[in-house]
Design a protein around this motif. Structure first.
Motif, PDB file in Angstrom:
ATOM      1  N   ILE A   1     -40.851  -9.006  99.726  1.00  0.00           N
ATOM      2  CA  ILE A   1     -41.026  -8.510 101.093  1.00  0.00           C
ATOM      3  C   ILE A   1     -42.209  -9.189 101.768  1.00  0.00           C
ATOM      4  N   TRP A   2     -43.352  -9.242 101.063  1.00  0.00           N
ATOM      5  CA  TRP A   2     -44.546  -9.839 101.657  1.00  0.00           C
ATOM      6  C   TRP A   2     -44.393 -11.343 101.820  1.00  0.00           C
ATOM      7  N   HIS A   3     -43.665 -11.974 100.920  1.00  0.00           N
ATOM      8  CA  HIS A   3     -43.440 -13.427 101.031  1.00  0.00           C
ATOM      9  C   HIS A   3     -42.669 -13.764 102.311  1.00  0.00           C
ATOM     10  N   ILE A   4     -41.573 -13.056 102.551  1.00  0.00           N
ATOM     11  CA  ILE A   4     -40.778 -13.310 103.754  1.00  0.00           C
ATOM     12  C   ILE A   4     -41.580 -12.955 104.999  1.00  0.00           C
ATOM     13  N   ALA A   5     -42.283 -11.817 104.963  1.00  0.00           N
ATOM     14  CA  ALA A   5     -43.080 -11.398 106.118  1.00  0.00           C
ATOM     15  C   ALA A   5     -44.175 -12.415 106.432  1.00  0.00           C
ATOM     16  N   THR A   6     -44.804 -12.973 105.397  1.00  0.00           N
ATOM     17  CA  THR A   6     -45.840 -13.981 105.608  1.00  0.00           C
ATOM     18  C   THR A   6     -45.274 -15.217 106.297  1.00  0.00           C
ATOM     19  N   ASP A   7     -44.103 -15.649 105.853  1.00  0.00           N
ATOM     20  CA  ASP A   7     -43.446 -16.796 106.483  1.00  0.00           C
ATOM     21  C   ASP A   7     -43.135 -16.521 107.951  1.00  0.00           C
ATOM     22  N   LEU A   8     -42.608 -15.343 108.228  1.00  0.00           N
ATOM     23  CA  LEU A   8     -42.254 -14.992 109.602  1.00  0.00           C
ATOM     24  C   LEU A   8     -43.499 -14.963 110.488  1.00  0.00           C
ATOM     25  N   CYS A   9     -44.589 -14.406 109.978  1.00  0.00           N
ATOM     26  CA  CYS A   9     -45.843 -14.376 110.745  1.00  0.00           C
ATOM     27  C   CYS A   9     -46.404 -15.781 110.918  1.00  0.00           C
ATOM     28  N   PHE A  10     -46.316 -16.588 109.877  1.00  0.00           N
ATOM     29  CA  PHE A  10     -46.865 -17.944 109.902  1.00  0.00           C
ATOM     30  C   PHE A  10     -46.204 -18.789 110.986  1.00  0.00           C
ATOM     31  N   TYR A  11     -44.885 -18.713 111.078  1.00  0.00           N
ATOM     32  CA  TYR A  11     -44.157 -19.592 111.996  1.00  0.00           C
ATOM     33  C   TYR A  11     -43.983 -19.009 113.399  1.00  0.00           C
ATOM     34  N   THR A  12     -44.443 -17.786 113.621  1.00  0.00           N
ATOM     35  CA  THR A  12     -44.354 -17.207 114.963  1.00  0.00           C
ATOM     36  C   THR A  12     -45.731 -16.961 115.553  1.00  0.00           C
ATOM     37  N   ASP A  13     -46.758 -17.515 114.906  1.00  0.00           N
ATOM     38  CA  ASP A  13     -48.131 -17.328 115.367  1.00  0.00           C
ATOM     39  C   ASP A  13     -48.708 -18.673 115.801  1.00  0.00           C
ATOM     40  N   SER A  14     -49.393 -18.703 116.910  1.00  0.00           N
ATOM     41  CA  SER A  14     -49.971 -19.958 117.400  1.00  0.00           C
ATOM     42  C   SER A  14     -51.255 -19.666 118.171  1.00  0.00           C
ATOM     43  N   GLY A  15     -51.993 -20.720 118.495  1.00  0.00           N
ATOM     44  CA  GLY A  15     -53.201 -20.578 119.297  1.00  0.00           C
ATOM     45  C   GLY A  15     -54.315 -19.826 118.610  1.00  0.00           C
TER      46      GLY A  15
END
Length: 231
Positions: free
Chosen positions: A99-113
């Motif tokens: 769960i945390w692995h997928i969530a980390t990926d989703l946060c990583f690629y939808t976060d900028s600036g």
């Protein structure tokens, strides 16, 4: 430090494929039904990578463990689980990692600036997340429960089906992650109309939607990378 990314494995690198989602090296195994499982195992070997452990990551790990030893707080698993279930349901270690692995990926690629300190934590969070997935997938016997391998493979299949049904295969990963979060609906994954809270969180089928929901909640927090990088 070994690295394996579940979403990357399911999306696959088009430059290494035969056009049907399998690396060219192992494409011929598809013709033999008895070798399909071996093919999926070989795919993991093909898509795993290694990364040098940075001095900054070593320092973060040391400081975090030292802080935990000096405090009377709960262990890592208990503190992370409260974000998934509000502390009401016991989550297996392998379930929490997925769960945390997928969530980390989703946060990583939808976060900028981001500013530099947060950017550093962001990168380290993903490195540790990919390492934990590497351990789970390649060394499932390291976990006390025999369900780790089953949980990984079941989630992998569910992610592949999710990508297929939503026409996400072949898209850049940042677009895939954005669409996963923006297009998420709580009832998308439920096969039955009514499930108890325990069934919802603990069923293998629910790991993907739980991860998406967690990512949505983390994206609303200012300190999400402090949470993701050991809390």
């Amino acid at each position: 430090m070994g690295q394996l990314n579940l979403l990357g494995l399911c999306l696959k690198d088009k430059s290494l494929q035969d056009g049907h989602g399998t690396p060219k090296l192992f494409a011929n195994l598809r013709e033999y039904k008895m070798l399909r499982r071996l093919n999926r195992e070989l795919e993991m070997l093909f898509y795993r990578t290694n990364k040098q452990v940075s001095a900054e990551l070593k320092d973060l790990v040391f400081k975090t463990f030292w802080e935990k030893l000096r405090s009377n707080s709960n262990g890592f698993s208990e503190e992370y689980d409260k974000y998934i279930t509000n502390g009401t349901v016991t989550v297996e270690t392998y379930q929490s990692i997925i769960i945390w692995h997928i969530a980390t990926d989703l946060c990583f690629y939808t976060d900028s600036g981001m500013n530099e300190p947060n950017l550093s934590r962001k990168v380290m969070s993903k490195d540790v997340s990919d390492y934990m997935m590497y351990i789970l997938a390649m060394c499932p016997l390291a976990f006390s429960t025999g369900n780790a391998k089953v949980g990984f493979e079941s989630t992998r299949v569910n992610v592949e089906i999710y990508f297929l049904l939503r026409n996400l295969s072949g898209l850049p990963k940042d677009q895939v992650c954005e669409k996963m979060i923006s297009g998420y609906k709580a009832n998308d994954f439920l096969k039955q109309k009514y499930l108890s809270r325990e069934q919802k969180y603990l069923s293998i089928e629910s790991l993907l939607p739980s991860a998406i929901q967690l990512a949505k909640e983390l994206n609303q927090k200012n300190g999400k990378w402090e949470i993701l990088s050991f809390g």
